[in-house]
Design a protein around this motif. Structure first.
Motif, PDB file in Angstrom:
ATOM      1  N   VAL A 114       0.861  -1.180   0.000  1.00 42.77           N
ATOM      2  CA  VAL A 114       0.000   0.000   0.000  1.00 42.77           C
ATOM      3  C   VAL A 114       0.898   1.230   0.000  1.00 42.77           C
ATOM      4  CG1 VAL A 114      -1.950  -1.104   1.160  1.00 42.77           C
ATOM      5  CG2 VAL A 114      -0.192   0.021   2.524  1.00 42.77           C
ATOM      6  N   PRO A 115       0.419   2.360  -0.556  1.00 44.77           N
ATOM      7  CA  PRO A 115       1.241   3.573  -0.568  1.00 44.77           C
ATOM      8  C   PRO A 115       1.510   4.078   0.854  1.00 44.77           C
ATOM      9  CG  PRO A 115      -0.680   3.811  -1.975  1.00 44.77           C
ATOM     10  CD  PRO A 115      -0.847   2.536  -1.223  1.00 44.77           C
ATOM     11  N   VAL A 116       2.701   4.583   1.071  1.00 45.01           N
ATOM     12  CA  VAL A 116       3.070   5.150   2.365  1.00 45.01           C
ATOM     13  C   VAL A 116       2.751   6.644   2.347  1.00 45.01           C
ATOM     14  CG1 VAL A 116       5.001   5.626   3.935  1.00 45.01           C
ATOM     15  CG2 VAL A 116       4.930   3.472   2.641  1.00 45.01           C
ATOM     16  N   PRO A 117       1.883   7.109   3.245  1.00 41.52           N
ATOM     17  CA  PRO A 117       1.569   8.539   3.295  1.00 41.52           C
ATOM     18  C   PRO A 117       2.800   9.338   3.736  1.00 41.52           C
ATOM     19  CG  PRO A 117      -0.044   7.241   4.523  1.00 41.52           C
ATOM     20  CD  PRO A 117       1.089   6.333   4.193  1.00 41.52           C
ATOM     21  N   MET A 118       3.066  10.444   3.032  1.00 41.54           N
ATOM     22  CA  MET A 118       4.211  11.295   3.340  1.00 41.54           C
ATOM     23  C   MET A 118       3.778  12.646   3.910  1.00 41.54           C
ATOM     24  SD  MET A 118       6.651   9.309   2.580  1.00 41.54           S
ATOM     25  CE  MET A 118       8.048  10.403   2.680  1.00 41.54           C
TER      26      MET A 118
END
Length: 131
Positions: free
Chosen positions: A85-89
């Motif tokens: 899953v995408p990692v929130p930045m």
């Protein structure tokens, strides 16, 4: 009675707006190239930011809570999921006439999810859990 939350507005989101939002709220990424994706999602307009990031401003009111929700839950869920899953930045704030929070996430290589592409998603999930 109509409130701002129930009105389904569709703000104009172009690359110039996304550039201004990123440059002012996340100056550490101001110099990175910004490119709109041809096949954005139905909830977000997606831009690739450099080689490792994406910017996702919501298209409509139904998606306005996703940026903050994902920033809280994706880091907690990611270690327990069989798929990446995408990692929130970061979560950006409304500005320049754009009305809602928006997200910057790590870029996740792959294909855009389509109805055809998800036809065998149950089998993909089973295969992922057997790894």
């Amino acid at each position: 009675m109509t409130t701002e939350r129930t009105v389904d507005i569709h703000p104009a989101i172009d690359t110039a707006l996304v550039r201004r939002l990123v440059d002012t709220q996340f100056p550490q990424w101001a110099g990175l190239p910004l490119k709109p994706l041809d096949r954005s999602g139905s909830d977000h307009v997606i831009h690739r930011l450099g080689e490792r990031l994406s910017v996702r401003p919501p298209r409509h009111a139904g998606a306005i809570g996703q940026a903050r929700k994902e920033s809280v839950w994706l880091p907690r869920l990611a270690p327990r999921l069989p798929l990446a899953v995408p990692v929130p930045m970061g979560v950006g704030e409304p500005d320049f006439g754009y009305p809602w929070p928006w997200a910057v996430s790590r870029w996740l290589d792959g294909e855009v999810a389509t109805v055809e592409g998800l036809a065998d998603s149950a089998e993909a999930a089973v295969r992922a859990t057997r790894r």
